[in-house]
Write an enzyme that holds these catalytic residues in place. Structure first.
Site, mmCIF file in Angstrom:
data_model
loop_
_atom_site.group_PDB
_atom_site.id
_atom_site.type_symbol
_atom_site.label_atom_id
_atom_site.label_comp_id
_atom_site.label_asym_id
_atom_site.label_seq_id
_atom_site.Cartn_x
_atom_site.Cartn_y
_atom_site.Cartn_z
ATOM 1 N N CYS A 67 0.869 -1.474 -0.155
ATOM 2 C CA CYS A 67 -0.534 -0.228 -0.078
ATOM 3 C C CYS A 67 1.059 1.589 0.310
ATOM 4 C CB CYS A 67 -0.676 0.216 1.357
ATOM 5 S SG CYS A 67 -0.276 0.801 2.400
HETATM 6 N N1 GLU Z 1 -2.247 -4.674 7.545
HETATM 7 C C1 GLU Z 1 -3.225 -3.170 7.704
HETATM 8 C C2 GLU Z 1 -4.488 -4.037 6.866
HETATM 9 O O1 GLU Z 1 -4.621 -4.798 6.670
HETATM 10 C C3 GLU Z 1 -2.144 -2.801 6.556
HETATM 11 C C4 GLU Z 1 -2.508 -3.141 5.361
HETATM 12 C C5 GLU Z 1 -1.799 -2.206 4.012
HETATM 13 O O2 GLU Z 1 0.185 -2.278 4.087
HETATM 14 O O3 GLU Z 1 -1.626 -1.629 2.959
HETATM 15 O O4 GLU Z 1 -5.397 -2.967 7.136
#
Ligand code: GLU
Length: 296
Positions: free
Chosen positions: A2
């Site tokens: 992300c």
């Molecule tokens: N682990 C987090 C989620 O699932 C962040 C994911 C990401 O890095 O976008 O919301």
């Protein structure tokens, strides 16, 4: 993978419309990394203090959070729809303002507005967090926070982070030191050592970091610390870009962010998981190292 992006204008007047555009453009530059949802947070208009207000009312209003499943353009559309519906003033100018933005690639919890970031400490948005990565010990943290009365609205691993920040902040500010659990005692003691009962934003975040396992890049925003952002990372990338209109950092190498605290010159700060989203604003970019904490 992300992306996270933040924009802080410091002693530079910027209209809300401009702030939104910078945040959306930052997200567009991170789009190629892949994502399934997106979100942002900006400040509301006014302070609640009034002649009749109690001391607690001097707190700035809850930051506004917009979150959408799907692509950035659907977030943009929904933000402008809500702005129109709530008559939020786009011409409102902020001398200093801290905005945060996020594109999410779901690891815990399906793509949905409630699972998108910023994740929040609760209904007052006391603490907001955008997170890139995975918190491996979130279940045990969630259990602990449950026991202290927190409820959860998402299935993400991230939601424990703003809630932990609120827990640490609240406990450190409780007057009766007897009730401060070990979790917040470190912060409380630190603040006292420095002859100051009020915990700083970075003390709160340092305490939160001590309890997190896994990989992360994080940016924190809080109504208790208006106009401040705290960024930290372990494993996931994070960069800081600085644009100053005068010559203060021209010609000198940009090795750390400490000089930022040394003057109140107008400047604009950009935090991003990728230089891509910063270079259109400034060439002065610092790569934040693991365990380092930047407060802007
Ligand atoms: N682990 C987090 C989620 O699932 C962040 C994911 C990401 O890095 O976008 O919301």
């Amino acid at each position: 993978m992300c992306g996270i992006f933040a924009y802080l204008n410091y002693n530079v007047n910027r209209e809300r419309r401009h702030i939104l555009q910078v945040l959306f453009n930052g997200l567009r530059r991170l789009e190629y990394r892949g994502y399934d949802s997106a979100g942002i947070s900006i400040d509301d208009d006014y302070f609640l203090s009034s002649p009749q207000s109690s001391s607690n009312d001097s707190l700035s209003p809850p930051p506004i959070v917009f979150r959408q499943e799907g692509n950035i353009e659907s977030l943009v559309k929904s933000v402008y729809q809500e702005v129109a519906a709530t008559e939020l003033n786009l011409e409102k100018s902020f001398t200093t303002h801290a905005g945060i933005a996020h594109t999410r690639w779901a690891t815990h919890g399906k793509p949905a507005p409630r699972n998108s970031h910023p994740q929040t400490s609760g209904s007052g948005n006391d603490f907001l967090v955008v997170h890139n990565g995975v918190i491996t010990n979130y279940e045990v943290l969630k259990e602990t926070l449950f026991r202290h009365g927190f409820t959860f609205e998402s299935e993400t691993d991230t939601e424990v982070i703003p809630k932990l920040a609120k827990f640490v902040f609240d406990k450190a500010n409780e007057e009766d030191t007897e009730v401060i659990p070990k979790l917040a005692k470190f912060v409380f003691d630190k603040a006292n050592e420095e002859g100051d009962q009020t915990v700083t934003f970075s003390q709160v975040v340092l305490e939160v970091m001590r309890h997190l396992e896994g990989a992360y890049a994080l940016i924190f925003k809080s109504r208790h610390y208006p106009n401040e952002l705290i960024a930290c990372k372990r494993g996931s990338p994070l960069l800081l870009g600085v644009k100053e209109n005068d010559d203060v950092c021209n010609g000198s190498a940009f090795h750390d962010a400490k000089f930022l605290l040394q003057n109140s010159n107008p400047k604009e700060l950009f935090l991003s998981s990728d230089a891509n989203a910063i270079v259109e604003h400034t060439k002065k970019v610092l790569v934040i190292e693991d365990g380092e904490l930047e407060s802007d």
